[in-house]
Write a protein that holds these residues in place. Structure first.
Motif, mmCIF file in Angstrom:
data_model
loop_
_atom_site.group_PDB
_atom_site.id
_atom_site.type_symbol
_atom_site.label_atom_id
_atom_site.label_comp_id
_atom_site.label_asym_id
_atom_site.label_seq_id
_atom_site.Cartn_x
_atom_site.Cartn_y
_atom_site.Cartn_z
ATOM 1 N N GLN A 199 13.408 -4.371 -4.681
ATOM 2 C CA GLN A 199 12.779 -4.495 -3.365
ATOM 3 C C GLN A 199 12.527 -3.139 -2.709
ATOM 4 O O GLN A 199 11.631 -3.009 -1.883
ATOM 5 C CB GLN A 199 13.623 -5.403 -2.468
ATOM 6 N N GLU A 200 13.290 -2.123 -3.090
ATOM 7 C CA GLU A 200 13.027 -0.774 -2.577
ATOM 8 C C GLU A 200 11.681 -0.251 -3.063
ATOM 9 O O GLU A 200 11.009 0.494 -2.364
ATOM 10 C CB GLU A 200 14.112 0.198 -3.045
ATOM 11 N N TYR A 217 2.954 -8.982 -4.425
ATOM 12 C CA TYR A 217 3.766 -8.445 -5.505
ATOM 13 C C TYR A 217 3.007 -8.613 -6.819
ATOM 14 O O TYR A 217 2.204 -9.534 -6.976
ATOM 15 C CB TYR A 217 5.100 -9.191 -5.595
ATOM 16 N N ALA A 231 8.093 -3.246 -1.980
ATOM 17 C CA ALA A 231 8.520 -3.642 -0.643
ATOM 18 C C ALA A 231 7.537 -4.566 0.069
ATOM 19 O O ALA A 231 7.897 -5.191 1.053
ATOM 20 C CB ALA A 231 8.762 -2.401 0.208
ATOM 21 N N LYS A 232 6.300 -4.636 -0.399
ATOM 22 C CA LYS A 232 5.324 -5.441 0.340
ATOM 23 C C LYS A 232 4.480 -6.305 -0.590
ATOM 24 O O LYS A 232 4.320 -6.010 -1.770
ATOM 25 C CB LYS A 232 4.444 -4.542 1.201
#
Length: 132
Positions: free
Chosen positions: A96-97, A104, A100-101
């Protein structure tokens, strides 16, 4: 027909030379990135799993950057895991780092029994942004 062009990050690790492969191949506007692992510069595996995953993503980032790409340009991801059931709780926050947006990329996770001393590997296909 598009020619394939080898792409390497500036500080490439020893595995590329040891095993005779390219970090990525550019073909037209697509970048096919070889499996990236959590290796140190000398090619050895990072022993801590979380740090190994983070290094794999960092190695991937360096390869993407060398072709003018970012994580936003990735369209396809395949990851390989030696113990997926027990590794996903560590992997997901690190993933997720870097992703992050939305939207996906599509993602396929594969459980394997051997990764040459590593426990995680990530390979991707990215579209290289057009220069205007």
């Amino acid at each position: 027909m598009n020619e394939r062009k080898a792409v390497f990050p500036a500080n490439r690790h020893a595995l590329y030379e040891q095993h005779e492969y390219s970090a990525a191949i550019q073909s037209g506007d697509l970048l096919f990135v070889s499996g990236q692992v959590g290796s140190r510069e000398d090619g050895t595996a990072e022993p801590d799993f979380a740090e190994q995953v983070r290094r794999a993503f960092t190695n991937l980032s360096a390869t993407l950057e060398s072709a003018g790409c970012t994580f936003d340009d990735i369209v396809d991801v395949t990851t390989f895991h030696t113990d997926p059931q027990n590794q996903f709780d560590v992997l997901m926050p690190i993933k997720q780092e870097f992703f992050a947006k939305r939207p996906y990329p599509n993602w396929t996770a594969v459980g394997v029994t051997w990764l040459a001393g590593f426990d995680f590997e990530i390979k991707v296909i990215a579209r290289i942004p057009q220069v205007v």
